[in-house]
Design an enzyme around this catalytic site. Structure first.
Site, mmCIF file in Angstrom:
data_model
loop_
_atom_site.group_PDB
_atom_site.id
_atom_site.type_symbol
_atom_site.label_atom_id
_atom_site.label_comp_id
_atom_site.label_asym_id
_atom_site.label_seq_id
_atom_site.Cartn_x
_atom_site.Cartn_y
_atom_site.Cartn_z
ATOM 1 N N HIS A 29 34.410 42.157 44.816
ATOM 2 C CA HIS A 29 34.627 40.769 45.608
ATOM 3 C C HIS A 29 35.284 40.899 46.979
ATOM 4 C CE1 HIS A 29 33.019 38.331 42.076
ATOM 5 N NE2 HIS A 29 33.780 39.514 41.182
ATOM 6 N N ASN A 77 31.840 32.841 38.395
ATOM 7 C CA ASN A 77 30.461 33.398 39.231
ATOM 8 C C ASN A 77 29.364 32.120 39.249
ATOM 9 O OD1 ASN A 77 31.456 36.038 39.617
ATOM 10 N ND2 ASN A 77 30.751 36.745 37.934
HETATM 11 FE FE1 HDD Z 1 36.739 39.611 38.280
HETATM 12 C C1 HDD Z 1 37.953 39.573 41.329
HETATM 13 C C2 HDD Z 1 35.068 37.088 38.441
HETATM 14 C C3 HDD Z 1 35.052 40.168 35.186
HETATM 15 C C4 HDD Z 1 38.971 42.266 37.538
HETATM 16 N N1 HDD Z 1 36.428 38.497 39.804
HETATM 17 C C5 HDD Z 1 37.102 38.582 41.101
HETATM 18 C C6 HDD Z 1 36.676 37.380 42.012
HETATM 19 C C7 HDD Z 1 35.808 36.477 41.226
HETATM 20 C C8 HDD Z 1 35.600 37.378 39.882
HETATM 21 C C9 HDD Z 1 34.969 35.382 41.504
HETATM 22 C C10 HDD Z 1 37.084 37.138 43.328
HETATM 23 C C11 HDD Z 1 38.213 36.365 43.511
HETATM 24 C C12 HDD Z 1 38.476 36.087 44.879
HETATM 25 O O1 HDD Z 1 37.829 35.366 45.496
HETATM 26 O O2 HDD Z 1 39.546 36.650 45.419
HETATM 27 N N2 HDD Z 1 35.320 38.578 37.199
HETATM 28 C C13 HDD Z 1 34.724 37.469 37.540
HETATM 29 C C14 HDD Z 1 33.907 36.862 36.480
HETATM 30 C C15 HDD Z 1 34.096 37.917 35.415
HETATM 31 C C16 HDD Z 1 35.024 39.131 35.960
HETATM 32 C C17 HDD Z 1 33.384 35.594 36.342
HETATM 33 C C18 HDD Z 1 33.517 37.979 34.138
HETATM 34 C C19 HDD Z 1 33.119 36.785 33.489
HETATM 35 N N3 HDD Z 1 36.846 40.853 36.645
HETATM 36 C C20 HDD Z 1 36.297 41.046 35.431
HETATM 37 C C21 HDD Z 1 36.684 41.804 34.607
HETATM 38 C C22 HDD Z 1 37.970 42.670 35.318
HETATM 39 C C23 HDD Z 1 37.768 41.891 36.479
HETATM 40 C C24 HDD Z 1 36.250 42.141 33.235
HETATM 41 C C25 HDD Z 1 38.818 43.846 34.779
HETATM 42 C C26 HDD Z 1 39.255 44.088 33.683
HETATM 43 N N4 HDD Z 1 38.079 40.813 39.296
HETATM 44 C C27 HDD Z 1 38.883 41.747 38.736
HETATM 45 C C28 HDD Z 1 40.132 42.331 39.733
HETATM 46 C C29 HDD Z 1 39.919 41.350 41.059
HETATM 47 C C30 HDD Z 1 38.569 40.321 40.649
HETATM 48 C C31 HDD Z 1 39.946 43.847 39.886
HETATM 49 C C32 HDD Z 1 39.354 42.181 42.507
HETATM 50 C C33 HDD Z 1 40.261 41.401 43.294
HETATM 51 C C34 HDD Z 1 40.865 40.424 42.666
HETATM 52 O O3 HDD Z 1 40.764 40.527 41.270
HETATM 53 O O4 HDD Z 1 41.718 39.613 43.237
HETATM 54 O O5 HDD Z 1 41.245 42.023 39.202
#
Ligand code: HDD
Length: 750
Positions: A128, A201
């Site tokens: 993202h 999402n």
């Molecule tokens: Fe995630 C970012 C949504 C599964 C680890 N995720 C991130 C963002 C969104 C989502 C919208 C961007 C937030 C922003 O605008 O700053 N992610 C989801 C959804 C998931 C999902 C709807 C499943 C239902 N994500 C998911 C899993 C993991 C992560 C299973 C790790 C185990 N996601 C992250 C992260 C991020 C992220 C690495 C990257 C940047 C951040 O968090 O701030 O922690």
């Protein structure tokens, strides 16, 4: 429903530690019980206005503005200074020993400026990375106090400020907006009881069931590590290699290969909390909940050929659309709906509600609208707000709780963790855009970039020196729902997680024929980019378990024969509750109709009769559309009747793919000039191919002919008006329909 142990006092065993007669008990005040009149979410709000968020504000103003005011900088009329506030006399020249001499080390002004510049970039989000944000508010339709004590839902009309960030997943920070990808839909509610982040999402299900596979998934879809290609695209070997080996991905693939993955606008896509969460009320009773955001403008997408071309014409397409709509006062709005159900309901269903690759069909549990969200202010500064905002799936407030979804469990860990390296330390919650509107009091101290100046000598609890403060909130605080758990520790999955195809089939079977064709074409495109035939074959064998028609369509597109279906984990998969769900089609939510904020190109050239064009322009404007006069060059247009017209876009600076509809003008000389410009033909063909509305006035029907567009009157999106006719109603109605997929053929006729 189950009941919490809300009656048990906090720190229940603590007193016993001090001996029977409390001989070693600290003086009174150490473990103060929370006062009985501790404010609750509802008592904190006066009418519909929280005392912490100030009095009612005018439209367009947002309640997060006031708390951010202390850090907003406006340099109008101010003198230039260093970061130490020292006025700078000369911002053009470094300090030198003589005009042609060496620059001097003591030039602290140059050094500060360069040093700061050298460190301007922070790591981008691992997923993202590319996103766009906006401020707004959430307004509750009614009190949900009977099912949740979450602050935003305590009273009808209650306003809670929000910050929202939309994003693509795979691409880097500067990548194109129109990649085929999931869109993030992350909402930060600044509630009276702390921040609640609904990090969702635009697709209600996910690729995988267990967080253990998340790094693998992302590694497979990101640019391949040896040559860092392709950027912002899943159409490459590693993604499809992984996908073809992970049957649980089948349902999500249907969504990602559908037009959902190329939204026309962030304003026209749904949002979903994805996981099953819990609502918990003040009595400690809980039910399951799924969150849905439905856009007021309806759900609308691009088509693939268009998305590819827009990526070149305007890589900021979705970002610009959101920004311009808010600047224009066309505040995008979504309705928040919930599906609530009990544990007993969930137990009966053929799928597991803890499995993030499954949704709860609306036909099974209808949506209940509970409030609306309006985005009414663009950020002041992209970096400070949109880049530094830190969403976290673990940020919940009293009244919202997690379930045992194993994907969610990993997320509860990941988000805080990632901010520590992305934002440089554990105090990212103090960055203004992340700081809650609710007050923060605890004994956490220090760390990189600490802002708070905590007073006093006490930074521990229990304490007697600080009067026991800050004290535990007890029942008024966040109490985890005490779901009973008695299990062996295992690595594995529940039984129902093994069924991967029912809902993929449900999704595919619920699409309109045009949508199904787009899914087939998307698989064909993506898999045609895969260089290893065995991967394609595995994918086809997976698709056979979803739909024979789909698998057949894709196989034909790849010039392959259908392989045997992939073996299923379950010999007798459970029967699904519903066979089709119309709500899964984009066509199910067309929105309120009308043409507000739709971009319409009106082609003009010198010699044009200006009056009808001005009339059309005024009519479209009055209905909230954005008509732009497009010519070979921008600037004034010579009109035959003296009506002043000004071309504000050129065929070069705003190619036709950026418009929702096209108007071709009357007049022999004008048509001749347009016919001689290759852009005209290109524009018409794209409009037609992408299902958009075309209006040809009088002589311009020739241009349709030249482009090969059928104009026999059977296509409601190709409107030909006789010279002199100025009834625009059919055109407006056709634009209001967004697309005319009836004309679509594969391969395209035009
Ligand atoms: Fe995630 C970012 C949504 C599964 C680890 N995720 C991130 C963002 C969104 C989502 C919208 C961007 C937030 C922003 O605008 O700053 N992610 C989801 C959804 C998931 C999902 C709807 C499943 C239902 N994500 C998911 C899993 C993991 C992560 C299973 C790790 C185990 N996601 C992250 C992260 C991020 C992220 C690495 C990257 C940047 C951040 O968090 O701030 O922690």
């Amino acid at each position: 429903t189950q009941t919490t142990s809300a009656g048990i006092p906090h720190n229940a065993n603590k007193k016993a530690e001090h001996g029977l007669a409390n001989a070693k008990a600290p003086p009174e005040g150490q473990h103060v019980e929370p006062p009985s009149d501790l404010p609750t979410a509802s008592s904190l709000s006066e009418g519909n206005v929280s005392p912490k968020t100030g009095p009612a504000v005018a439209a367009g103003v947002n309640r997060t503005v006031e708390p951010l005011d202390r850090v907003r900088v406006n340099s109008d009329g101010e003198r230039l200074t260093t970061n130490q506030g020292v006025p700078v006399a000369d911002n053009q020249n470094s300090l030198k020993a003589g005009l042609r001499g060496p620059a001097l080390l003591k030039d602290f002004i140059l050094r500060e400026k360069i040093t700061h510049f050298d460190h301007e970039r922070i790591p981008e989000r691992i997923v993202h990375a590319r996103g766009s944000g906006a401020h707004g508010y959430f307004e509750a339709y009614e009190s949900l106090a009977d099912i949740t004590r979450a602050a935003p839902f305590q009273e009808k009309g209650k306003i809670t400020p929000v910050f929202v960030r939309f994003s693509t997943v795979a691409g880097e920070r500067g990548s194109k907006d129109t990649a085929r990808d999931v869109r993030g839909f992350a909402v930060k509610f600044y509630t009276d009881e702390g921040n609640w982040d609904l990090v969702g999402n635009n697709i209600p299900v996910f690729f995988i069931q267990d967080a253990m596979k998340f790094p693998d998934l992302i590694h497979s879809v990101k640019p391949e590590p040896h040559h860092a290609m392709p950027q912002a695209a899943s159409a490459h070997d590693t993604f499809w290699d992984f996908a073809s080996l992970m049957p649980e991905i089948a349902h999500m693939l249907m969504w990602v290969m559908s037009d959902r993955a190329i939204p026309r606008s962030y304003r026209t896509m749904q949002g979903f909390g994805v996981h099953t969460f819990r609502f918990v009320n003040a009595a400690g009773e809980s039910c399951f909940v799924k969150f849905h955001w439905n856009p007021k403008l309806g759900t609308h997408s691009l088509v693939w050929d268009e998305a590819v071309k827009i990526a070149g014409a305007d890589p900021d397409y979705n970002r610009r659309d959101l920004w311009e709509a808010i600047e224009a006062g066309e505040y995008p709005e979504w309705e928040l709906c919930v599906q609530t159900f009990t544990e007993a309901d969930a137990d009966r269903w053929s799928f597991d509600v803890l499995d993030a690759t499954k949704l709860v069909p609306e036909e099974l549990v209808p949506l209940r609208p509970v409030g609306r969200m309006v985005l009414n202010r663009n950020p002041d500064n992209f970096f400070a707000e949109t880049e530094q905002v830190a969403f976290c799936a673990a940020h919940v407030v009293p009244g919202i709780d997690f379930t045992n979804d194993p994907l969610l469990a990993g997320r509860i860990h990941s988000y805080v963790d990632t901010q520590i390296s992305r934002l440089g330390g554990p105090n990212f919650h103090e960055i203004p855009i992340n700081a809650p509107v609710a007050p923060v009091h605890n004994n956490q101290r220090d760390g990189m970039h600490r802002q708070a100046i905590n007073r006093g000598r006490v930074a521990y609890e229990p304490n007697s020196l600080g009067g026991g403060c800050p004290f535990q909130a007890g029942k008024a605080g966040f109490v985890s729902f005490p779901e009973p758990v008695q299990q062996d520790e295992v690595r594995g999955k529940p039984e129902k997680f093994a069924e991967h195809y029912n809902q993929a089939t449900l999704f595919y079977d619920s699409q309109t024929p045009a949508e199904q064709n787009h899914i087939i074409a998307a698989f064909r495109f993506e898999l045609s980019k895969v260089t290893v035939p065995a991967i394609r074959e595995r994918m086809l064998s997976m698709l056979r378990n979803v739909s024979e028609a789909l698998a057949q369509g894709v196989a034909e597109g790849l010039g392959m024969r259908l392989p045997e279906p992939m073996p299923r984990a379950l010999d007798n998969p459970p029967q699904p509750e519903v066979a089709t769900s119309p709500a899964l089609s984009l066509m199910f939510r067309p929105g309120e109709g009308g043409i507000r904020t739709r971009k319409i190109a009106i082609l003009v050239a010198n010699g044009i009769a200006g009056a009808p064009i001005a009339d059309l322009q005024a009519t479209l404007l009055a209905q909230g559309a954005i008509p732009r006069l497009m010519a070979a060059r921008i600037g004034p247009v010579e009109t035959s009747d003296g009506t002043p017209l000004e071309a504000d876009v050129s065929t070069e600076n705003e190619p036709g793919v950026l418009f929702d509809a096209l108007v071709l003008p009357d007049g022999d000389a004008v048509v001749q000039a347009l016919a001689a410009d290759g852009h005209t033909d290109e524009h018409i063909r794209d409009q037609y191919r992408h299902g958009k509305t075309l209006l040809a006035l009088g002589a311009s029907v020739r241009l349709l002919e030249q482009a090969g567009v059928p104009k026999d009157g059977s296509d409601p999106g190709v409107i030909v008006l006789e010279a002199g006719v100025s009834d625009w109603s059919r055109f407006i109605e056709a634009v209001g329909k967004h697309r005319h997929f009836e004309r679509e053929t594969d391969p395209p006729l035009v």
